[in-house]
Design a protein around this motif. Structure first.
Motif, PDB file in Angstrom:
ATOM      1  N   UNK A 172       0.940  -1.244  -0.029  1.00 54.82           N
ATOM      2  CA  UNK A 172       0.079   0.012   0.044  1.00 54.82           C
ATOM      3  C   UNK A 172       0.961   1.316  -0.063  1.00 54.82           C
ATOM      4  N   UNK A 173       0.685   2.216  -0.819  1.00 59.03           N
ATOM      5  CA  UNK A 173       1.244   3.350  -0.938  1.00 59.03           C
ATOM      6  C   UNK A 173       0.637   4.400  -0.332  1.00 59.03           C
ATOM      7  N   UNK A 174       1.124   5.108   0.596  1.00 60.18           N
ATOM      8  CA  UNK A 174       0.345   6.612   1.340  1.00 60.18           C
ATOM      9  C   UNK A 174       0.882   7.666   0.765  1.00 60.18           C
ATOM     10  N   UNK A 175       0.071   8.880   1.156  1.00 63.30           N
ATOM     11  CA  UNK A 175       0.684  10.040   0.723  1.00 63.30           C
ATOM     12  C   UNK A 175       1.710  10.598   1.351  1.00 63.30           C
ATOM     13  N   UNK A 176       2.323  10.161   2.572  1.00 62.12           N
ATOM     14  CA  UNK A 176       3.235  10.488   3.275  1.00 62.12           C
ATOM     15  C   UNK A 176       4.276   9.550   3.590  1.00 62.12           C
ATOM     16  N   UNK A 177       5.366   9.871   3.908  1.00 56.07           N
ATOM     17  CA  UNK A 177       6.401   8.682   4.600  1.00 56.07           C
ATOM     18  C   UNK A 177       5.762   7.991   5.892  1.00 56.07           C
ATOM     19  N   UNK A 178       5.878   6.759   5.950  1.00 56.76           N
ATOM     20  CA  UNK A 178       5.487   5.997   6.965  1.00 56.76           C
ATOM     21  C   UNK A 178       6.535   5.741   7.924  1.00 56.76           C
ATOM     22  N   UNK A 179       6.398   5.940   9.184  1.00 57.75           N
ATOM     23  CA  UNK A 179       7.759   5.816  10.273  1.00 57.75           C
ATOM     24  C   UNK A 179       7.645   4.349  10.701  1.00 57.75           C
TER      25      UNK A 179
END
Length: 139
Positions: free
Chosen positions: A78-85
């Motif tokens: 899954x690709x989100x709009x912001x970086x996942x930490x």
């Protein structure tokens, strides 16, 4: 370079090198499995504490990739709009996980339906750097 390592219940250790996730047994000199989905540098990997064969990784290019240790390839991405930490699996509902993101939100997903988050936890002032669940799921 090993960015981080964690032990799972089944004697697995994960090592992250660039865009690749490797699962190691403490008793072997070579990895049991190596997963690569062509993502940028993997920044974190988390085992599911209930379904111990499942794990998730986050990458610098906003991807969350799900893996099953019994398979030879990653499950889904899954690709989100912001970086996942960081990602944390829900201990009471094994197929649900929550992602901490740079946009100041936490996104909860059901692994079976990744098209949209099941819940967005808003209201954080800055980027959310980490997330975890209470082991009992009650607090």
């Amino acid at each position: 370079a090993v960015y981080n390592a964690e032990y799972g219940k089944q004697w697995y250790q994960r090592r992250v090198r660039g865009g690749e996730v490797s699962l190691w047994s403490l008793l072997r000199n070579e990895p049991l499995r190596t997963f690569n989905w062509g993502v940028d540098t993997v920044t974190s990997v988390t085992f599911n504490k209930v379904e111990t064969q499942l794990l998730a990784s986050t990458a610098q290019d906003r991807n969350i990739v799900l893996y099953d240790c019994r398979e030879n390839h990653p499950l889904r991405k899954v690709i989100l709009s912001q970086k996942t930490n960081q990602v944390a699996f829900n201990p009471m509902e094994a197929l649900n996980f929550t992602a901490a993101c740079d946009d100041g939100n936490l996104y909860s997903f059901d692994m079976r339906h990744l098209a949209a988050p099941t819940n967005v936890h808003m209201g954080h002032v800055m980027a959310v750097l980490c997330v975890d669940y209470s082991p009992t799921g009650r607090s």
